[in-house]
Design an enzyme around this catalytic site. Structure first.
Site, short mmCIF file in Angstrom:
data_model
loop_
_atom_site.label_atom_id
_atom_site.label_comp_id
_atom_site.label_asym_id
_atom_site.label_seq_id
_atom_site.Cartn_x
_atom_site.Cartn_y
_atom_site.Cartn_z
N PHE A 205 0.80 -1.22 0.00
CA PHE A 205 0.00 0.00 0.00
C PHE A 205 0.83 1.27 0.00
O PHE A 205 0.37 2.32 -0.42
CB PHE A 205 -0.92 0.02 1.23
CG PHE A 205 -0.22 0.38 2.52
CD1 PHE A 205 0.01 1.70 2.88
CD2 PHE A 205 0.26 -0.61 3.37
CE1 PHE A 205 0.66 2.03 4.07
CE2 PHE A 205 0.93 -0.29 4.54
CZ PHE A 205 1.13 1.04 4.89
N LYS B 92 -1.05 -8.15 -8.71
CA LYS B 92 -2.01 -8.06 -7.61
C LYS B 92 -1.62 -6.88 -6.73
O LYS B 92 -0.75 -6.98 -5.87
CB LYS B 92 -2.05 -9.33 -6.77
CG LYS B 92 -3.30 -9.39 -5.86
CD LYS B 92 -3.04 -10.02 -4.52
CE LYS B 92 -2.41 -9.11 -3.52
NZ LYS B 92 -3.28 -7.99 -3.05
N GLU C 89 -5.03 -4.12 -1.92
CA GLU C 89 -6.46 -3.85 -1.94
C GLU C 89 -6.81 -2.54 -1.22
O GLU C 89 -7.91 -2.01 -1.37
CB GLU C 89 -7.22 -5.01 -1.27
CG GLU C 89 -6.99 -5.18 0.22
CD GLU C 89 -5.71 -5.94 0.56
OE1 GLU C 89 -5.49 -6.22 1.75
OE2 GLU C 89 -4.92 -6.25 -0.37
N SER D 181 5.32 -6.76 3.79
CA SER D 181 5.75 -7.09 5.14
C SER D 181 6.59 -8.36 5.17
O SER D 181 6.47 -9.23 4.29
CB SER D 181 4.54 -7.27 6.05
OG SER D 181 3.84 -8.46 5.73
N CYS E 95 9.76 1.51 3.59
CA CYS E 95 10.70 0.48 4.01
C CYS E 95 12.12 1.03 4.08
O CYS E 95 13.00 0.39 4.65
CB CYS E 95 10.65 -0.72 3.07
SG CYS E 95 11.21 -0.37 1.39
N GLU F 181 9.44 -3.25 13.26
CA GLU F 181 9.30 -2.17 12.28
C GLU F 181 8.04 -1.40 12.62
O GLU F 181 6.93 -1.92 12.54
CB GLU F 181 9.22 -2.74 10.86
CG GLU F 181 9.19 -1.66 9.80
CD GLU F 181 9.17 -2.22 8.38
OE1 GLU F 181 9.66 -1.53 7.48
OE2 GLU F 181 8.65 -3.34 8.20
#
Length: 520
Positions: free
Chosen positions: A173, A197, A200, A250, A305, A405
């Site tokens: 995201f 993909k 969402e 993740s 990240c 994190e």
């Protein structure tokens, strides 16, 4: 501006894929075989503006049959696309990069609304992805093989970089433009077909980018998009038609993707979680260094990240902490589209709650709170998922705020005596995405870059993400798989090297049988 004045902005009017339904917010379509189609999936995920909670769209999770159709379509398209000339492939991506530039403002505004980052950061998100589209447009340079003549008597050897088949991309995201653009343009330019993909949580800008890719001339079936959660991911990772899987997200999900796709015999690259450190030496340029640290720690609300989440001050540099706190305090928190915003909201209320809980745990475990952003808000956006810049000092390696994190605007500070201590802490951390050193000492910089065990190192550069002339080289627990997502390593990931050894015989030429392994 009141909330009622900014919640009714329409989705892009000049594109067919976001037309509103009778129920109000649209359902995000799938892309299969060159057509944007309505999914029959019944599970829906609401795409919300993180600053207002306005529902922008609903993401339907694709059915197993729809995922199967996307993969079969990509496989069929590969049989033709793999033979398409470099000139044609290159031309499509030259047109594509221009379409992205022509639609930059619309794309940035859409990204800002669904993800929450500032308009300036949204432009940066798209621009860093655009760099890889330009790499794809230059595929003729990147996909060249090699040749050596007469390596044995009358024997020549050359290599081809050939496509590998249907490739899959699973994206997060936090960079809904950049990460998809790191994946499908290069894979497709190399002659593969692709099933994407996206997250969402914010798929709208991704879908608009895919629509522009179709406008640039991609044939039907070369690029396909499905939406979904764990079941869709597992189907993609295990399907017999898939040759390679690229993942960014993740560590928990990345480990599952790597394990399942690897066991299914796929090539896999997984870019995952991180804990990035910055080391501040007392000989650094104070003002410039602190400004860069503040920007890298709190930009994008810490949802990167490559965010700097740990600051290691060495010696007298600890005396600069009050100035660092003051600079962080001056950052402006607001909805991303508002003028002058330095950071926007977190992606969901759940993300906000998690960050606030980690801050509280840090305090409970002995960290000293120098700046608390938990009660921060933006005028007119009472429903926003806001957390302001937060600084915790006296952090130790055993604390949860260091071990996990955080993925929020939280900077953990450790005060050390020597550069060697800082290097030891960095090397003891399992992650290896990025690290930065702030100094004016060439000797210290050389020692640091040779001794630190992290894949991407910046010297007076806080977020050392290289251009596509090089590769993204995060390492250790931040990465599974050998090859990075763009640059020369990505070309290797999306191609198979074929080595061809030839000898052409004259009609009258004779030679005895060669029973050795030598070429003769």
């Amino acid at each position: 501006m009141s909330t009622s004045q900014h919640t009714n902005a329409a989705l892009p009017a000049d594109t067919c894929i976001f037309n509103k339904t009778d129920q109000g917010a649209p359902r995000v379509p799938l892309l299969i075989g060159g057509a944007f189609i309505a999914s029959q999936g019944q599970e829906l995920h609401a795409v919300r503006n993180p600053a207002t909670q306005e529902i922008l769209a609903y993401t339907p999770f694709a059915t197993a049959e729809e995922v199967e159709r996307a993969l079969q379509t990509a496989s069929k398209a590969y049989q033709t696309w793999r033979h398409t000339s470099l000139q044609v492939r290159s031309g499509i991506f030259w047109r594509y990069q221009q379409l992205i530039r022509d639609n930059m403002e619309q794309l940035a505004a859409l990204l800002c609304r669904e993800q929450g980052k500032t308009l300036a950061d949204a432009h940066g998100d798209i621009q860093r992805g655009l760099e890889v589209v330009e790499q794809a447009a230059n595929i003729g340079h990147w996909q060249m093989g090699a040749i050596a003549q007469n390596i044995a008597g009358g024997v020549d050897t050359h290599t081809h970089l050939s496509p590998i088949g249907v490739c899959v991309g699973i994206t997060p995201f936090n960079f809904p433009a950049m990460i998809p653009l790191w994946m499908f343009p290069l894979a497709i330019a190399c002659g593969n077909t692709f099933v994407l993909k996206p997250s969402e949580q914010d798929p709208l800008v991704t879908m608009r980018l895919c629509e522009l890719a179709m406008q640039a001339g991609l044939p039907p079936g070369v690029l396909n998009v499905v939406h979904g959660g764990a079941e869709v991911v597992r189907q993609l990772c295990n399907h017999a038609l898939v040759a390679a899987v690229s993942f960014v997200g993740s560590s928990r999900v990345g480990q599952i993707v790597h394990r399942e796709a690897s066991l299914a015999g796929k090539r896999v690259q997984c870019m995952m979680g991180a804990k990035n450190h910055a080391v501040l030496l007392p000989d650094a340029v104070c003002e410039a260094s602190l400004n860069q640290i503040v920007g890298a720690a709190f930009g994008a609300a810490g949802q990167r990240c490559m965010a700097l989440s740990v600051l290691l001050t060495v010696g007298a540099a600890r005396d600069w902490l009050p100035l660092l706190v003051e600079k962080a305090r001056q950052l402006r928190l607001n909805a991303g589209h508002e003028a002058g915003a330095d950071l926007g909201p977190l992606i969901t209320p759940q993300a906000r709650d998690r960050v606030c809980q980690l801050i509280a745990r840090g305090q409970a475990q002995g960290a000293r709170l120098l700046l608390d952003g938990r009660s921060a808000s933006a005028p007119g956006y009472a429903q926003g998922n806001f957390v302001g810049p937060t600084i915790l000092a006296d952090v130790s390696c055993e604390m949860a705020v260091y071990q996990e994190e955080i993925f929020g605007p939280v900077l953990c500070v450790m005060q050390l005596d020597t550069l060697e201590q800082a290097i030891a802490i960095i090397n003891a951390n399992p992650h290896g995405n990025g690290v930065a050193l702030f100094t004016q000492s060439g000797a210290a910089a050389r020692q640091f870059q040779h001794e630190v065990e992290v894949g991407q190192i910046g010297v007076n550069v806080p977020i050392p993400v290289p251009s596509p002339l090089f590769s993204f080289t995060g390492s250790r627990a931040s990465k599974l798989g050998d090859l990075g997502p763009y640059g020369p390593q990505a070309i290797a990931f999306y191609t198979q090297t074929k080595t061809i050894t030839t000898r052409w015989l004259h009609a009258t030429q004779t030679a005895p049988a060669n029973t050795t392994i030598g070429l003769g």
